[in-house]
Design a protein around this motif. Structure first.
Motif, PDB file in Angstrom:
ATOM      1  N   TYR A   1     -59.862  34.107   5.192  1.00 25.78           N
ATOM      2  CA  TYR A   1     -59.329  33.276   4.120  1.00 25.78           C
ATOM      3  C   TYR A   1     -60.407  33.113   3.055  1.00 25.78           C
ATOM      4  CZ  TYR A   1     -55.202  31.812   6.762  1.00 25.78           C
ATOM      5  OH  TYR A   1     -54.003  31.784   7.440  1.00 25.78           O
TER       6      TYR A   1
ATOM      7  N   GLN B   1     -61.596  30.558  -0.111  1.00 27.24           N
ATOM      8  CA  GLN B   1     -61.413  29.201  -0.617  1.00 27.24           C
ATOM      9  C   GLN B   1     -62.306  28.979  -1.822  1.00 27.24           C
ATOM     10  OE1 GLN B   1     -62.416  25.946   2.064  1.00 27.24           O
ATOM     11  NE2 GLN B   1     -60.958  24.594   1.048  1.00 27.24           N
TER      12      GLN B   1
ATOM     13  N   GLY C   1     -62.912  23.243  -4.243  1.00 22.36           N
ATOM     14  CA  GLY C   1     -61.916  22.229  -4.554  1.00 22.36           C
ATOM     15  C   GLY C   1     -60.485  22.662  -4.359  1.00 22.36           C
ATOM     16  N   LYS C   2     -60.292  23.898  -3.886  1.00 22.20           N
ATOM     17  CA  LYS C   2     -58.937  24.421  -3.696  1.00 22.20           C
ATOM     18  C   LYS C   2     -58.648  24.627  -2.215  1.00 22.20           C
ATOM     19  CE  LYS C   2     -58.282  24.791  -8.137  1.00 22.20           C
ATOM     20  NZ  LYS C   2     -57.358  23.886  -8.854  1.00 22.20           N
ATOM     21  N   SER C   3     -57.405  24.959  -1.931  1.00 25.96           N
ATOM     22  CA  SER C   3     -57.020  25.202  -0.541  1.00 25.96           C
ATOM     23  C   SER C   3     -57.290  26.655  -0.167  1.00 25.96           C
ATOM     24  CB  SER C   3     -55.547  24.856  -0.345  1.00 25.96           C
ATOM     25  OG  SER C   3     -54.742  25.566  -1.252  1.00 25.96           O
ATOM     26  N   PRO C   4     -57.480  26.929   1.117  1.00 24.57           N
ATOM     27  CA  PRO C   4     -57.723  28.310   1.559  1.00 24.57           C
ATOM     28  C   PRO C   4     -56.482  29.187   1.353  1.00 24.57           C
ATOM     29  CG  PRO C   4     -58.371  26.705   3.242  1.00 24.57           C
ATOM     30  CD  PRO C   4     -57.578  25.968   2.225  1.00 24.57           C
TER      31      PRO C   4
ATOM     32  N   LEU D   1     -54.993  33.212   2.487  1.00 24.94           N
ATOM     33  CA  LEU D   1     -55.204  34.385   3.327  1.00 24.94           C
ATOM     34  C   LEU D   1     -55.432  35.622   2.469  1.00 24.94           C
ATOM     35  CD1 LEU D   1     -55.083  35.551   6.258  1.00 24.94           C
ATOM     36  CD2 LEU D   1     -52.686  36.096   5.765  1.00 24.94           C
TER      37      LEU D   1
ATOM     38  N   LEU E   1     -63.714  32.234   4.834  1.00 25.34           N
ATOM     39  CA  LEU E   1     -63.537  31.646   6.154  1.00 25.34           C
ATOM     40  C   LEU E   1     -62.955  32.670   7.114  1.00 25.34           C
ATOM     41  CD1 LEU E   1     -61.781  28.391   4.905  1.00 25.34           C
ATOM     42  CD2 LEU E   1     -64.170  28.590   5.563  1.00 25.34           C
TER      43      LEU E   1
ATOM     44  N   PHE F   1     -61.274  27.873  12.616  1.00 25.67           N
ATOM     45  CA  PHE F   1     -61.994  28.461  11.495  1.00 25.67           C
ATOM     46  C   PHE F   1     -63.496  28.415  11.734  1.00 25.67           C
ATOM     47  CE2 PHE F   1     -58.840  29.101   8.162  1.00 25.67           C
ATOM     48  CZ  PHE F   1     -57.765  28.361   8.624  1.00 25.67           C
TER      49      PHE F   1
ATOM     50  N   LYS G   1     -67.261  28.059   9.853  1.00 29.22           N
ATOM     51  CA  LYS G   1     -67.653  27.113   8.814  1.00 29.22           C
ATOM     52  C   LYS G   1     -67.681  27.741   7.424  1.00 29.22           C
ATOM     53  CE  LYS G   1     -70.208  24.282  12.063  1.00 29.22           C
ATOM     54  NZ  LYS G   1     -71.522  23.749  12.502  1.00 29.22           N
TER      55      LYS G   1
END
Lengths: 114, 112
Positions: B36, B38, B41-44, B46, B88, B102, B104
């Motif tokens: 993933y 990221q 400040g955003k979402s992960p 795929l 990730l 996940f 780190k």
């Protein structure tokens, strides 16, 4: 538009005051999860749900509750928030079908507990 | 307990170079692996999944899996500043791959 919607995006609260973070998905996904993300600790799963009325603990469930009464909704409940629950929270969903079932994440909720 | 390990970085590469991101996992029985991306400040989101030993290519991205060594990597060719993000690595907790553990994350910085 297919999406996972979390609310609120930002929340500041005080220790002990019950709160709920809502999560809703419009993709008819069976699987939903909650994660928290902290600097140096990465994304950690709090709870997940395989279907309506089926939930299970993730890595860090202490201090949290969830419910899955409807397929589309998976709220995260903090009965008595504490400062160590200050974090960035993500809800995610997946269809669970086929070889690839990517997680679709919401935009996140940044929670501060003082 | 399943574990996923990644170097936190930051990994710094110049624009146009190949960025190599690495991940090791503890559960020898893991069958599927995910990368993933990221942005801050955003979402992960795929970007790659891989299930079989060897390489899987998708545009500028190549995932490499070695189950014997419990090692999965992500190569980004012709790195662009827009690739600067945290990457990730994830392995599933369940067979459907829907509940994930996940790493780190490794922070990549591509300089122009």
């Amino acid at each position: 538009e297919a999406q996972v919607t979390q609310n609120p995006r930002y929340l500041i609260t005080v220790t002990g005051k019950k709160l709920t973070v809502t999560c809703s998905q419009n993709m008819n996904h069976e699987y939903m999860s909650w994660y928290r993300q902290d600097p140096g600790l990465g994304l950690r799963q709090i709870y997940y749900s395989m279907n309506v009325e089926v939930t299970d603990k993730g890595d860090v469930p202490e201090g949290y509750k969830v419910s899955r009464k409807e397929k589309r909704n998976f709220p995260l409940i903090l009965e008595s928030p504490s400062p160590n629950q200050t974090s960035l929270y993500f809800c995610a969903s997946s269809s669970g079908q086929g070889d690839v079932s990517p997680l679709h994440f919401g935009n996140g909720t940044r929670l501060t507990v003082t | 307990q399943k574990e996923v390990e990644q170097n936190s970085g930051p990994l710094s590469v110049p624009e146009g170079a190949i960025a190599s991101l690495n991940c090791t996992y503890s559960d020898r029985g893991s069958q599927s692996f995910f990368w993933y991306r990221q942005y801050s400040g955003k979402s992960p989101e795929l970007i790659m999944s891989i299930y079989s030993n060897g390489d899987k290519e998708d545009g500028r991205f190549t995932a490499q899996l070695n189950k014997a060594s419990q090692y999965v990597s992500l190569l980004i060719r012709d790195s662009q500043p827009s690739d600067s993000a945290t990457y990730l690595c994830a392995v599933p907790l369940n067979q459907a791959g829907t509940a994930l553990i996940f790493g780190k994350g490794t922070t990549l910085s591509v300089s122009s």
